[in-house]
Design a protein around this motif. Sequence first.
Motif, PDB file in Angstrom:
ATOM      1  N   GLY A  57       0.821  -1.215   0.000  1.00 51.68           N
ATOM      2  CA  GLY A  57       0.000   0.000   0.000  1.00 51.68           C
ATOM      3  C   GLY A  57       0.854   1.265   0.000  1.00 51.68           C
ATOM      4  O   GLY A  57       0.410   2.334   0.443  1.00 51.68           O
ATOM      5  N   THR A  58       2.050   1.154  -0.549  1.00 57.04           N
ATOM      6  CA  THR A  58       2.994   2.272  -0.597  1.00 57.04           C
ATOM      7  C   THR A  58       2.404   3.487  -1.317  1.00 57.04           C
ATOM      8  O   THR A  58       2.433   4.612  -0.802  1.00 57.04           O
ATOM      9  N   THR A  59       1.889   3.234  -2.528  1.00 64.39           N
ATOM     10  CA  THR A  59       1.377   4.322  -3.365  1.00 64.39           C
ATOM     11  C   THR A  59       0.200   5.012  -2.679  1.00 64.39           C
ATOM     12  O   THR A  59       0.024   6.232  -2.778  1.00 64.39           O
ATOM     13  N   TRP A  60      -0.569   4.231  -1.985  1.00 62.80           N
ATOM     14  CA  TRP A  60      -1.736   4.758  -1.253  1.00 62.80           C
ATOM     15  C   TRP A  60      -1.275   5.725  -0.158  1.00 62.80           C
ATOM     16  O   TRP A  60      -1.753   6.868  -0.094  1.00 62.80           O
ATOM     17  N   ARG A 138       1.014  -4.869   5.483  1.00 61.80           N
ATOM     18  CA  ARG A 138      -0.208  -5.497   4.966  1.00 61.80           C
ATOM     19  C   ARG A 138      -0.123  -6.979   5.255  1.00 61.80           C
ATOM     20  O   ARG A 138       0.981  -7.563   5.209  1.00 61.80           O
ATOM     21  N   LYS A 205      -8.008   0.702   5.149  1.00 61.98           N
ATOM     22  CA  LYS A 205      -9.176   0.277   4.369  1.00 61.98           C
ATOM     23  C   LYS A 205     -10.443   0.371   5.236  1.00 61.98           C
ATOM     24  O   LYS A 205     -11.489   0.810   4.763  1.00 61.98           O
ATOM     25  N   THR A 235      -8.203   9.749  -2.198  1.00 60.94           N
ATOM     26  CA  THR A 235      -7.326   8.575  -2.038  1.00 60.94           C
ATOM     27  C   THR A 235      -8.099   7.251  -1.970  1.00 60.94           C
ATOM     28  O   THR A 235      -7.552   6.239  -1.535  1.00 60.94           O
ATOM     29  N   THR A 236      -9.366   7.261  -2.403  1.00 58.34           N
ATOM     30  CA  THR A 236     -10.072   5.981  -2.508  1.00 58.34           C
ATOM     31  C   THR A 236      -9.416   5.181  -3.633  1.00 58.34           C
ATOM     32  O   THR A 236      -8.728   5.750  -4.497  1.00 58.34           O
ATOM     33  N   MET A 240      -7.842   6.760  -7.165  1.00 58.45           N
ATOM     34  CA  MET A 240      -6.436   6.570  -7.511  1.00 58.45           C
ATOM     35  C   MET A 240      -6.267   5.739  -8.779  1.00 58.45           C
ATOM     36  O   MET A 240      -5.353   5.949  -9.552  1.00 58.45           O
ATOM     37  N   PHE A 263      -1.810  -1.744 -12.218  1.00 60.02           N
ATOM     38  CA  PHE A 263      -1.120  -1.431 -10.956  1.00 60.02           C
ATOM     39  C   PHE A 263      -2.155  -1.342  -9.837  1.00 60.02           C
ATOM     40  O   PHE A 263      -1.970  -1.900  -8.757  1.00 60.02           O
ATOM     41  N   LYS A 266      -6.920  -4.643  -7.298  1.00 58.45           N
ATOM     42  CA  LYS A 266      -8.165  -4.942  -6.566  1.00 58.45           C
ATOM     43  C   LYS A 266      -8.376  -3.965  -5.418  1.00 58.45           C
ATOM     44  O   LYS A 266      -9.482  -3.533  -5.152  1.00 58.45           O
TER      45      LYS A 266
HETATM   46  P1  A3P Z   1      -3.678  -5.193  -5.005  1.00 51.31           P
HETATM   47  O1  A3P Z   1      -2.703  -5.776  -5.962  1.00 51.31           O
HETATM   48  O2  A3P Z   1      -4.090  -6.177  -3.940  1.00 51.31           O
HETATM   49  O3  A3P Z   1      -4.855  -4.570  -5.661  1.00 51.31           O
HETATM   50  P2  A3P Z   1       2.191  -0.685  -3.565  1.00 51.31           P
HETATM   51  O4  A3P Z   1       1.761   0.720  -3.797  1.00 51.31           O
HETATM   52  O5  A3P Z   1       2.920  -0.901  -2.289  1.00 51.31           O
HETATM   53  O6  A3P Z   1       2.881  -1.240  -4.757  1.00 51.31           O
HETATM   54  O7  A3P Z   1       0.873  -1.548  -3.341  1.00 51.31           O
HETATM   55  C1  A3P Z   1      -0.041  -1.786  -4.385  1.00 51.31           C
HETATM   56  C2  A3P Z   1      -1.279  -2.402  -3.787  1.00 51.31           C
HETATM   57  O8  A3P Z   1      -1.997  -1.391  -3.065  1.00 51.31           O
HETATM   58  C3  A3P Z   1      -2.222  -2.936  -4.848  1.00 51.31           C
HETATM   59  O9  A3P Z   1      -2.931  -4.013  -4.212  1.00 51.31           O
HETATM   60  C4  A3P Z   1      -3.109  -1.713  -5.063  1.00 51.31           C
HETATM   61  O10 A3P Z   1      -4.334  -2.004  -5.677  1.00 51.31           O
HETATM   62  C5  A3P Z   1      -3.289  -1.262  -3.619  1.00 51.31           C
HETATM   63  N1  A3P Z   1      -3.759   0.135  -3.525  1.00 51.31           N
HETATM   64  C6  A3P Z   1      -3.228   1.218  -4.109  1.00 51.31           C
HETATM   65  N2  A3P Z   1      -3.967   2.306  -3.840  1.00 51.31           N
HETATM   66  C7  A3P Z   1      -4.996   1.888  -3.064  1.00 51.31           C
HETATM   67  C8  A3P Z   1      -6.110   2.549  -2.468  1.00 51.31           C
HETATM   68  N3  A3P Z   1      -6.326   3.836  -2.630  1.00 51.31           N
HETATM   69  N4  A3P Z   1      -6.963   1.795  -1.727  1.00 51.31           N
HETATM   70  C9  A3P Z   1      -6.765   0.474  -1.556  1.00 51.31           C
HETATM   71  N5  A3P Z   1      -5.729  -0.199  -2.100  1.00 51.31           N
HETATM   72  C10 A3P Z   1      -4.846   0.501  -2.853  1.00 51.31           C
END
Ligand code: A3P
Length: 303
Positions: A57-60, A138, A205, A235-236, A240, A263, A266
């Motif tokens: 969830g880095t990008t999140w 996670r 979440k 940021t939902t 995103m 990317f 789910k």
């Molecule tokens: P999934 O592959 O299970 O969908 P990272 O940014 O560390 O690479 O992580 C990517 C994971 O975080 C992916 O998981 C991606 O869908 C999920 N993700 C990114 N943004 C999100 C958000 N806003 N809410 C929930 N999950 C998110």
Amino acid sequence: MDLRSKEEVFNSVSKRPKPVLVEGIPMLRATAENWDLLWGFAARPDDLLISTYPKAGTTWIQEIVDMLQQGGDPQKCARAPTHKRIPYIDLFFPKPMTSGLEDAEAMPSPRTLKTHLPVQLLPPSFWEQNCKIIYVARNAKDNAVSFFHFHHMNQGLPEPGNWDQFLEDFLAEKVIRGSWFDHVRGWWEAKEKHPILYLFYEDIKEDPAREIQKVAQFLGIELTEPVLKRIVHHTTFESMKNNPMANYSSLPSSLLDQTVSPFMRKGTVGNWKEYFTVAQSERLDEICARKLEGSGLFFRTQL
Ligand code: A3P
């Protein structure tokens, strides 16, 4: 650099590389080759570091942090793609593309940086400068499934094989960045001595507003209700997924092939149930219990 020339550079990224060990931890060859440079990285006291095991969830959390820092203004967060706003210090591209480390060095303070390094391999200057760190963990099952799909769409990662083979490598701690168990535990224990806010994907979440408030408090940012609401909305997963500055669509398909797996795939808790057999799930539970024993760390695999 335009997309076409980027495409050419990415074509020279070694495809499906074999991991190289750094202090016993599997790394990408480019990271291993630049290890001395990375180890000598000069953190500044006002740096904020975001640390995660890949796919936690880095990008999140990057988008949440940037929105907080930009006063909840989505236009300001649209100034550049995620990896340019928040450099990934342990990622090295072939020239003439700049590495995350070079982007970080060129950035004025205050900087927010990203790493996937296990705690023992973090450049020492981060500890010396007492930098604030946000760690997101996670649960291992969803993390492994997400990493599996990411391997398939990212040509710069080793060949994952099928799910059973990938899970074997994950459990044997042979995947890039090594042991998930040691990563989450190492950073958990480090927070006893350093200013680390340790968050869980599942908690964000479950109640994003609550977790965003925790981040704001950690960063000393005052939040009004309308700004908080804007950050939650921006940021939902859906927002995103549709945000070109957050969904990695700025990187060419020769590196990240989003037709294989997007990317933003789910974004749920519990997707692992579609991949793990009962035996695999029980085996991971048993390893998890053993590896995390006595740490006080606990993960939820469903909400
Ligand atoms: P999934 O592959 O299970 O969908 P990272 O940014 O560390 O690479 O992580 C990517 C994971 O975080 C992916 O998981 C991606 O869908 C999920 N993700 C990114 N943004 C999100 C958000 N806003 N809410 C929930 N999950 C998110």
